[in-house]
Write an enzyme that holds these catalytic residues in place. Structure first.
Site, PDB file in Angstrom:
ATOM      1  N   ILE A 154      -4.304   5.985  -5.026  1.00 42.89           N
ATOM      2  CA  ILE A 154      -5.619   5.927  -4.365  1.00 42.89           C
ATOM      3  C   ILE A 154      -5.725   7.012  -3.291  1.00 42.89           C
ATOM      4  O   ILE A 154      -6.734   7.724  -3.213  1.00 42.89           O
ATOM      5  CB  ILE A 154      -5.864   4.508  -3.796  1.00 42.89           C
ATOM      6  CG1 ILE A 154      -6.034   3.521  -4.965  1.00 42.89           C
ATOM      7  CG2 ILE A 154      -7.096   4.499  -2.880  1.00 42.89           C
ATOM      8  CD1 ILE A 154      -6.086   2.054  -4.573  1.00 42.89           C
ATOM      9  N   ARG A 230      -5.603  -2.550   3.271  1.00 45.70           N
ATOM     10  CA  ARG A 230      -5.514  -3.962   3.623  1.00 45.70           C
ATOM     11  C   ARG A 230      -5.673  -4.072   5.141  1.00 45.70           C
ATOM     12  O   ARG A 230      -5.162  -3.228   5.894  1.00 45.70           O
ATOM     13  CB  ARG A 230      -4.140  -4.543   3.249  1.00 45.70           C
ATOM     14  CG  ARG A 230      -3.956  -4.854   1.791  1.00 45.70           C
ATOM     15  CD  ARG A 230      -4.677  -6.137   1.362  1.00 45.70           C
ATOM     16  NE  ARG A 230      -4.377  -6.502   0.000  1.00 45.70           N
ATOM     17  CZ  ARG A 230      -5.097  -6.116  -1.063  1.00 45.70           C
ATOM     18  NH1 ARG A 230      -6.160  -5.371  -0.910  1.00 45.70           N
ATOM     19  NH2 ARG A 230      -4.755  -6.510  -2.267  1.00 45.70           N
ATOM     20  N   GLU A 259      -9.609 -12.035   6.254  1.00 46.56           N
ATOM     21  CA  GLU A 259     -10.857 -12.129   5.483  1.00 46.56           C
ATOM     22  C   GLU A 259     -11.118 -13.563   5.054  1.00 46.56           C
ATOM     23  O   GLU A 259     -10.170 -14.273   4.721  1.00 46.56           O
ATOM     24  CB  GLU A 259     -10.754 -11.238   4.239  1.00 46.56           C
ATOM     25  CG  GLU A 259     -10.631  -9.779   4.629  1.00 46.56           C
ATOM     26  CD  GLU A 259     -10.338  -8.872   3.434  1.00 46.56           C
ATOM     27  OE1 GLU A 259     -10.399  -9.331   2.286  1.00 46.56           O
ATOM     28  OE2 GLU A 259     -10.042  -7.702   3.677  1.00 46.56           O
ATOM     29  N   HIS A 277     -14.904  -6.019   1.700  1.00 46.86           N
ATOM     30  CA  HIS A 277     -13.852  -5.825   0.699  1.00 46.86           C
ATOM     31  C   HIS A 277     -14.456  -5.615  -0.701  1.00 46.86           C
ATOM     32  O   HIS A 277     -14.252  -6.427  -1.608  1.00 46.86           O
ATOM     33  CB  HIS A 277     -12.889  -7.024   0.696  1.00 46.86           C
ATOM     34  CG  HIS A 277     -11.569  -6.718   0.059  1.00 46.86           C
ATOM     35  ND1 HIS A 277     -10.387  -7.269   0.474  1.00 46.86           N
ATOM     36  CD2 HIS A 277     -11.240  -5.915  -0.983  1.00 46.86           C
ATOM     37  CE1 HIS A 277      -9.394  -6.829  -0.278  1.00 46.86           C
ATOM     38  NE2 HIS A 277      -9.892  -5.998  -1.171  1.00 46.86           N
TER      39      HIS A 277
HETATM   40  C1  8YV Z   1     -10.115  -6.856  -5.039  1.00 51.65           C
HETATM   41  C2  8YV Z   1      -8.026  -5.669  -4.172  1.00 51.65           C
HETATM   42  O1  8YV Z   1     -11.056  -7.039  -4.042  1.00 51.65           O
HETATM   43  O2  8YV Z   1      -7.106  -4.488  -5.959  1.00 51.65           O
HETATM   44  C3  8YV Z   1      -6.899  -5.096  -4.926  1.00 51.65           C
HETATM   45  O3  8YV Z   1      -5.767  -5.244  -4.473  1.00 51.65           O
HETATM   46  O4  8YV Z   1      -7.880  -6.126  -3.094  1.00 51.65           O
HETATM   47  C4  8YV Z   1      -9.394  -5.611  -4.746  1.00 51.65           C
HETATM   48  O5  8YV Z   1      -9.510  -4.796  -5.838  1.00 51.65           O
HETATM   49  C5  8YV Z   1      -9.534  -8.182  -5.308  1.00 51.65           C
HETATM   50  O6  8YV Z   1      -8.241  -8.168  -5.736  1.00 51.65           O
HETATM   51  C6  8YV Z   1     -10.449  -8.851  -6.307  1.00 51.65           C
HETATM   52  O7  8YV Z   1      -9.884  -9.975  -6.835  1.00 51.65           O
END
Ligand code: 8YV
Length: 311
Positions: A154, A230, A259, A277
């Site tokens: 990312i 995070r 959250e 998020h």
């Molecule tokens: C989602 C995330 O919001 O990929 C992750 O780790 O935090 C996000 O893509 C979440 O997991 C959706 O369930």
């Protein structure tokens, strides 16, 4: 007999429908009597489906003796106890790659929204204030110094997008990589040498509160913070204080420590952009994540290699 799955959070309706076709799904997150359902069903549960932001509490995992797989609808596995999984021998799977572009896109969106005051500008027009006066000036996005903390998939996708803005890109992380960006071996060094500090590293015990008051001090009164990783990476109390005291210029945050709780102090701050998020929350990406969740579960229960195994 259908395989029993425990679902720990709401998922997109099409994924829920598909899961229901293939498995017996217990919607744990909306069950009032969770103790009751565990008493009745714990011994039947072979799979857990959850979100990256939720994972599975270890206290719950240890109550599921037949657990074979925790399938995360997300890339982050910071809320799954991998030692417990290894000890007990159940698999953990996630959804990497398919969400990289969206998360990087949102990071760029936050950077632009903060520098160009998009949220305030939108309010300015909607509230009818335009006729009463102009909005103050924002800041340029192009050509500025961007520091990416965590140059994984990312982080690299964010850096690639920033190249199109003629950005001066630097980074910090576990190690120096073969990339055309300046490396700093500490986050303080990175923060001291950028205008926008972007947090893109995975959450872990080592990265907890890595953005502390020293880092914010180093970022300085002209620097901004963007977090799409995070909430646990940022000491939120230190951030609230730094913003309140003008120690940094602004922040754009998609993730928070607890959250969906967001410190109310942020709500009144004009130099803060907040999103709930949503970095991976597009139809396209959530669809691709859903496919991978199903593929991971199906592979596990048909004895095939998992397409995206964490362990
Ligand atoms: C989602 C995330 O919001 O990929 C992750 O780790 O935090 C996000 O893509 C979440 O997991 C959706 O369930």
């Amino acid at each position: 007999m259908s395989i029993n799955i425990l679902q720990l959070c709401p998922l997109m309706p099409s994924l829920e429908a598909e899961l229901a076709k293939r498995y017996t799904v217990h919607r744990y997150f909306e069950t009032k009597d969770q103790t009751g359902i565990l008493k009745e069903r714990a011994g039947d549960i072979r799979g857990v489906v959850t979100g990256g932001h939720i994972g599975i509490p270890t206290e719950l995992a240890i109550q599921l003796p037949k657990l074979e797989i925790v399938a995360i609808n997300g890339v982050g596995y910071d809320r799954v106890d991998l030692n417990e999984a290894k000890k007990r021998g159940y698999r953990v799977a996630n959804t990497p790659d398919v969400l990289t572009a969206d998360v990087a896109d949102l990071a760029l969106g936050l950077i632009i929204a903060l520098a160009r005051q998009l949220t305030i500008a939108d309010k300015h027009v909607r509230s009818g204030n335009w006729s009463k006066g102009d909005l103050g000036l924002g800041h340029r996005v192009t050509g500025r110094r961007y520091g990416v903390f965590g140059l994984g998939r990312i982080g690299q996708a964010i850096a690639k997008r920033l190249e199109a803005f003629d950005a001066q890109i630097s980074y910090s992380g576990r190690r120096k990589l073969d990339v055309p960006y300046v490396f700093y071996d500490t986050i303080v060094g990175l923060a001291a040498n950028c205008d926008v500090l972007i947090i893109a590293a995975a959450a872990s015990a080592e990265t907890r509160h890595v953005v502390n008051s020293d880092v914010l001090e180093a970022l300085g009164p002209k620097g901004s913070l963007v977090n799409i990783a995070r909430g646990s990476l940022v000491d939120e109390a230190a951030l609230v204080a730094a913003l309140g005291e003008g120690k940094i210029a602004g922040a754009a945050l998609d993730v928070f420590e607890h959250e969906p709780h967001v410190p109310e102090a942020f709500f009144e701050m004009k130099n803060v952009v907040l999103t709930p998020h949503v970095a991976s929350a597009t139809h396209e990406t959530r669809g691709a994540m859903a496919d991978l969740v199903l593929a991971n579960l199906d592979a596990q229960f048909t004895g095939k290699p998992l397409p995206a195994a964490v362990i």
